[in-house]
Design a protein around this motif. Sequence first.
Motif, PDB file in Angstrom:
ATOM      1  N   MET A   1      -1.022  17.557   2.827  1.00  0.00           N
ATOM      2  CA  MET A   1      -1.853  16.805   3.702  1.00  0.00           C
ATOM      3  C   MET A   1      -1.084  15.043   3.351  1.00  0.00           C
ATOM      4  O   MET A   1      -0.604  15.071   2.174  1.00  0.00           O
ATOM      5  N   SER A   2      -0.506  13.934   4.507  1.00  0.00           N
ATOM      6  CA  SER A   2      -0.409  13.154   4.440  1.00  0.00           C
ATOM      7  C   SER A   2      -1.157  11.712   5.157  1.00  0.00           C
ATOM      8  O   SER A   2      -1.521  12.424   6.417  1.00  0.00           O
ATOM      9  N   PHE A   3      -0.854  10.495   4.696  1.00  0.00           N
ATOM     10  CA  PHE A   3      -1.941   9.731   5.642  1.00  0.00           C
ATOM     11  C   PHE A   3      -0.913   8.683   6.343  1.00  0.00           C
ATOM     12  O   PHE A   3      -1.369   7.563   6.461  1.00  0.00           O
ATOM     13  N   GLY A   4       0.417   9.345   6.270  1.00  0.00           N
ATOM     14  CA  GLY A   4       1.333   9.061   7.083  1.00  0.00           C
ATOM     15  C   GLY A   4       2.362   8.273   6.258  1.00  0.00           C
ATOM     16  O   GLY A   4       2.809   8.992   5.321  1.00  0.00           O
ATOM     17  N   LYS A   5       3.822   7.874   7.087  1.00  0.00           N
ATOM     18  CA  LYS A   5       4.954   7.114   6.076  1.00  0.00           C
ATOM     19  C   LYS A   5       4.674   6.525   5.584  1.00  0.00           C
ATOM     20  O   LYS A   5       5.611   6.871   4.774  1.00  0.00           O
ATOM     21  N   ILE A   6       3.675   5.500   5.654  1.00  0.00           N
ATOM     22  CA  ILE A   6       3.606   4.602   5.012  1.00  0.00           C
ATOM     23  C   ILE A   6       3.280   4.968   2.794  1.00  0.00           C
ATOM     24  O   ILE A   6       2.906   6.044   2.327  1.00  0.00           O
ATOM     25  N   THR A   7       4.087   4.055   2.077  1.00  0.00           N
ATOM     26  CA  THR A   7       3.561   4.151   0.646  1.00  0.00           C
ATOM     27  C   THR A   7       2.568   3.279  -0.168  1.00  0.00           C
ATOM     28  O   THR A   7       2.431   1.789   0.341  1.00  0.00           O
ATOM     29  N   LEU A   8       1.680   4.512  -0.298  1.00  0.00           N
ATOM     30  CA  LEU A   8       0.069   3.388  -1.394  1.00  0.00           C
ATOM     31  C   LEU A   8       0.203   3.533  -2.276  1.00  0.00           C
ATOM     32  O   LEU A   8       1.378   5.131  -2.436  1.00  0.00           O
ATOM     33  N   PRO A   9      -0.239   3.040  -3.302  1.00  0.00           N
ATOM     34  CA  PRO A   9      -0.842   2.681  -4.753  1.00  0.00           C
ATOM     35  C   PRO A   9      -0.917   4.096  -4.697  1.00  0.00           C
ATOM     36  O   PRO A   9      -2.373   4.447  -4.268  1.00  0.00           O
ATOM     37  N   HIS A  10      -1.004   5.155  -5.976  1.00  0.00           N
ATOM     38  CA  HIS A  10      -1.855   6.426  -6.015  1.00  0.00           C
ATOM     39  C   HIS A  10      -2.911   6.192  -6.103  1.00  0.00           C
ATOM     40  O   HIS A  10      -3.993   6.667  -6.263  1.00  0.00           O
ATOM     41  N   GLN A  11      -3.174   4.601  -7.001  1.00  0.00           N
ATOM     42  CA  GLN A  11      -5.247   3.986  -7.103  1.00  0.00           C
ATOM     43  C   GLN A  11      -5.566   3.618  -5.940  1.00  0.00           C
ATOM     44  O   GLN A  11      -6.738   4.144  -6.019  1.00  0.00           O
ATOM     45  N   LEU A  12      -5.060   3.346  -5.223  1.00  0.00           N
ATOM     46  CA  LEU A  12      -5.597   2.716  -4.049  1.00  0.00           C
ATOM     47  C   LEU A  12      -5.783   4.401  -3.102  1.00  0.00           C
ATOM     48  O   LEU A  12      -6.908   4.467  -2.416  1.00  0.00           O
ATOM     49  N   MET A  13      -5.126   5.425  -3.360  1.00  0.00           N
ATOM     50  CA  MET A  13      -4.840   6.098  -2.817  1.00  0.00           C
ATOM     51  C   MET A  13      -6.215   7.373  -2.394  1.00  0.00           C
ATOM     52  O   MET A  13      -6.644   7.559  -1.627  1.00  0.00           O
ATOM     53  N   ARG A  14      -6.686   6.708  -3.873  1.00  0.00           N
ATOM     54  CA  ARG A  14      -7.575   7.604  -3.984  1.00  0.00           C
ATOM     55  C   ARG A  14      -9.305   7.164  -3.744  1.00  0.00           C
ATOM     56  O   ARG A  14      -9.911   7.828  -3.025  1.00  0.00           O
ATOM     57  N   LEU A  15      -9.157   5.687  -3.076  1.00  0.00           N
ATOM     58  CA  LEU A  15      -9.995   5.274  -2.469  1.00  0.00           C
ATOM     59  C   LEU A  15     -10.381   5.676  -0.882  1.00  0.00           C
ATOM     60  O   LEU A  15     -10.905   5.511  -0.472  1.00  0.00           O
ATOM     61  N   VAL A  16      -9.266   5.913  -0.040  1.00  0.00           N
ATOM     62  CA  VAL A  16      -9.060   6.073   0.961  1.00  0.00           C
ATOM     63  C   VAL A  16      -9.072   7.059   1.442  1.00  0.00           C
ATOM     64  O   VAL A  16      -9.724   7.693   1.945  1.00  0.00           O
ATOM     65  N   LEU A  17      -9.138   7.920  -0.039  1.00  0.00           N
ATOM     66  CA  LEU A  17      -8.797   9.829   0.447  1.00  0.00           C
ATOM     67  C   LEU A  17     -10.783   9.632   0.014  1.00  0.00           C
ATOM     68  O   LEU A  17     -11.089  10.750   1.190  1.00  0.00           O
ATOM     69  N   VAL A  18     -11.386   9.224  -0.444  1.00  0.00           N
ATOM     70  CA  VAL A  18     -12.555   9.559  -0.967  1.00  0.00           C
ATOM     71  C   VAL A  18     -13.253   8.924   0.176  1.00  0.00           C
ATOM     72  O   VAL A  18     -14.210   9.688   0.200  1.00  0.00           O
ATOM     73  N   GLU A  19     -12.842   7.839   0.546  1.00  0.00           N
ATOM     74  CA  GLU A  19     -13.856   7.601   2.204  1.00  0.00           C
ATOM     75  C   GLU A  19     -13.486   8.747   3.131  1.00  0.00           C
ATOM     76  O   GLU A  19     -14.176   8.521   4.232  1.00  0.00           O
ATOM     77  N   GLN A  20     -12.433   8.886   3.508  1.00  0.00           N
ATOM     78  CA  GLN A  20     -11.915   9.846   4.723  1.00  0.00           C
ATOM     79  C   GLN A  20     -12.671  11.282   4.383  1.00  0.00           C
ATOM     80  O   GLN A  20     -13.034  12.055   5.424  1.00  0.00           O
ATOM     81  N   ILE A  21     -13.168  11.650   3.157  1.00  0.00           N
ATOM     82  CA  ILE A  21     -13.542  12.313   3.339  1.00  0.00           C
ATOM     83  C   ILE A  21     -15.408  12.528   3.121  1.00  0.00           C
ATOM     84  O   ILE A  21     -15.679  13.323   3.933  1.00  0.00           O
ATOM     85  N   TYR A  22     -16.167  11.057   3.000  1.00  0.00           N
ATOM     86  CA  TYR A  22     -17.059  11.361   3.178  1.00  0.00           C
ATOM     87  C   TYR A  22     -17.042  10.612   4.824  1.00  0.00           C
ATOM     88  O   TYR A  22     -18.102  11.238   4.778  1.00  0.00           O
ATOM     89  N   ARG A  23     -16.247  10.191   5.638  1.00  0.00           N
ATOM     90  CA  ARG A  23     -16.554  10.367   7.173  1.00  0.00           C
ATOM     91  C   ARG A  23     -15.888  12.080   7.627  1.00  0.00           C
ATOM     92  O   ARG A  23     -16.779  12.027   8.334  1.00  0.00           O
ATOM     93  N   ALA A  24     -15.498  12.552   6.817  1.00  0.00           N
ATOM     94  CA  ALA A  24     -15.546  13.640   7.377  1.00  0.00           C
ATOM     95  C   ALA A  24     -16.893  14.598   7.310  1.00  0.00           C
ATOM     96  O   ALA A  24     -17.013  15.397   8.356  1.00  0.00           O
TER      97      ALA A  24
END
Length: 159
Positions: A125-148
């Motif tokens: 799974m990808s959140f897009g072509k942009i590069t995010l710091p892997h630590q910030l990606m944790r927050l983004v992913l957890v929010e998206q799981i909650y959103r789901a």
Amino acid sequence: MKIKLVTVGKLKEKYLKDGIAEYSKRLSRFTKFEIVELLDEKTPDRASQAENQKIMKKEAERILAKISDREFVIVLAIEGEQFPSEKFSQILAETTIKGYSNITFIIGGSLGLDLAVKKRANLLMSFGKITLPHQLMRLVLVEQIYRAFMIQQGSPYHK
């Protein structure tokens, strides 16, 4: 259902820890949520490609040791599929219908992930072509799981 997030490296920034703690608390009404932080290998400056591969292989061994055969594994990788939030929510719901009670997400370290981890994935799974710091990606992913989960509930949070 249990959702596990396996990540490489320790989270250091307080604002990220606070955000993840908030969404983890919110998720607790829907699922058991666990974060497994693994030791990251130190990468020397100007490391060769061979050195980087060796580092990713060591990290892969640690990651794979935390996954059982019965888990549905979603690996975050830039070459993975991209989904709108509604489709991501549907994927999580369908995964449980297919008989998986454990879903594991994997976020690699700063060098990325060894091919062995990507091969173990049920889904890249990808959140897009942009590069995010892997630590910030944790927050983004957890929010998206909650959103789901909120989408599944028909909540206005998603709007």
